[in-house]
Motif scaffolding. Structure first.
Motif, PDB file in Angstrom:
ATOM      1  N   ALA A  10       0.832  -1.208   0.000  1.00  0.00           N
ATOM      2  CA  ALA A  10       0.000   0.000   0.000  1.00  0.00           C
ATOM      3  C   ALA A  10       0.870   1.263   0.000  1.00  0.00           C
ATOM      4  O   ALA A  10       0.580   2.228  -0.716  1.00  0.00           O
ATOM      5  CB  ALA A  10      -0.940  -0.001   1.200  1.00  0.00           C
ATOM      6  N   MET A  11       1.932   1.249   0.791  1.00  0.00           N
ATOM      7  CA  MET A  11       2.801   2.420   0.845  1.00  0.00           C
ATOM      8  C   MET A  11       3.515   2.633  -0.486  1.00  0.00           C
ATOM      9  O   MET A  11       3.641   3.765  -0.959  1.00  0.00           O
ATOM     10  CB  MET A  11       3.823   2.284   1.977  1.00  0.00           C
ATOM     11  CG  MET A  11       4.682   3.507   2.160  1.00  0.00           C
ATOM     12  SD  MET A  11       5.678   3.335   3.659  1.00  0.00           S
ATOM     13  CE  MET A  11       6.487   4.917   3.667  1.00  0.00           C
ATOM     14  N   GLU A  14       1.055   4.144  -2.811  1.00  0.00           N
ATOM     15  CA  GLU A  14       0.814   5.539  -2.444  1.00  0.00           C
ATOM     16  C   GLU A  14       1.938   6.446  -2.942  1.00  0.00           C
ATOM     17  O   GLU A  14       1.712   7.576  -3.354  1.00  0.00           O
ATOM     18  CB  GLU A  14       0.687   5.649  -0.926  1.00  0.00           C
ATOM     19  CG  GLU A  14       0.385   7.030  -0.414  1.00  0.00           C
ATOM     20  CD  GLU A  14       0.257   7.045   1.105  1.00  0.00           C
ATOM     21  OE1 GLU A  14       0.946   7.859   1.737  1.00  0.00           O
ATOM     22  OE2 GLU A  14      -0.509   6.214   1.644  1.00  0.00           O
ATOM     23  N   GLU A  16       3.594   5.883  -5.557  1.00  0.00           N
ATOM     24  CA  GLU A  16       3.648   5.648  -7.004  1.00  0.00           C
ATOM     25  C   GLU A  16       4.922   4.915  -7.417  1.00  0.00           C
ATOM     26  O   GLU A  16       5.553   5.230  -8.419  1.00  0.00           O
ATOM     27  CB  GLU A  16       3.472   6.956  -7.771  1.00  0.00           C
ATOM     28  CG  GLU A  16       2.119   7.599  -7.504  1.00  0.00           C
ATOM     29  CD  GLU A  16       1.907   8.901  -8.266  1.00  0.00           C
ATOM     30  OE1 GLU A  16       2.840   9.405  -8.921  1.00  0.00           O
ATOM     31  OE2 GLU A  16       0.777   9.410  -8.182  1.00  0.00           O
TER      32      GLU A  16
END
Length: 168
Positions: A10-11, A14, A16
């Motif tokens: 997820a990080m 986030e 990109e």
């Protein structure tokens, strides 16, 4: 580990960062991993969690073929002496087991207790490969993406030219 891997994914999304990922059987050493890594672009790394004689933890990420002078590195970063951190310390500090450590594990260092050291020769290359918190996968990210990730975890990377460290 599944929850932390999901948090890592997820990080990265986030930020990109879209790593190139390969899955493989569990590997515990560079030698075991090399056959799988041959298909993955980037400088392949070894990662060591070192403990200072008077406290402090350093995560050192270097190319697999780099020989380390731990005395010279300790002197450079202001540590009296280094020893290898135990598996228990690795689990407590970065929430990973031996064979799975990499700069990506800094996502789990909420106390910001681990200092990161990256090899300058490695960081000058376009891509770097590391484990994503598990030893059953390897990811390739750009050098700039790795630094962006490290900063997003609240850490600062010290980039060291190991060839210029005075020999101990």
């Amino acid at each position: 580990m599944t929850d932390t891997r999901a948090a890592l994914d997820a990080m990265l999304a986030e930020l990109e960062i879209t790593p190139i990922t390969i899955e493989h059987p569990p590997v515990h050493t560079v030698e075991e991993a090399l056959p799988y890594w041959s298909a993955l672009e980037g400088v392949h790394t070894k990662n060591l969690l070192l403990k200072g004689a008077k406290g402090g933890l350093w995560l050192v990420c270097v190319p697999t073929d780099r020989r380390l002078d731990l005395k010279a590195l300790a002197a450079h970063v202001g540590a009296k002496k280094f020893s290898f951190a135990s598996g228990e310390t690795l689990l407590e500090a970065l929430n990973v087991v031996q064979g799975s450590v990499s700069p990506l594990a800094l996502i789990n260092d909420k106390a910001n207790a681990v200092q990161l050291v990256l090899a300058a020769d490695m960081m000058s290359k376009p891509r770097i490969t590391v484990h994503p918190l598990v030893n059953t996968a390897t990811v390739s990210v750009t050098s700039a993406e790795l630094l962006r990730f490290v900063e997003a975890t609240g850490h600062r990377a010290e980039i060291v030219d190991f060839d210029r460290l005075p020999a101990s």
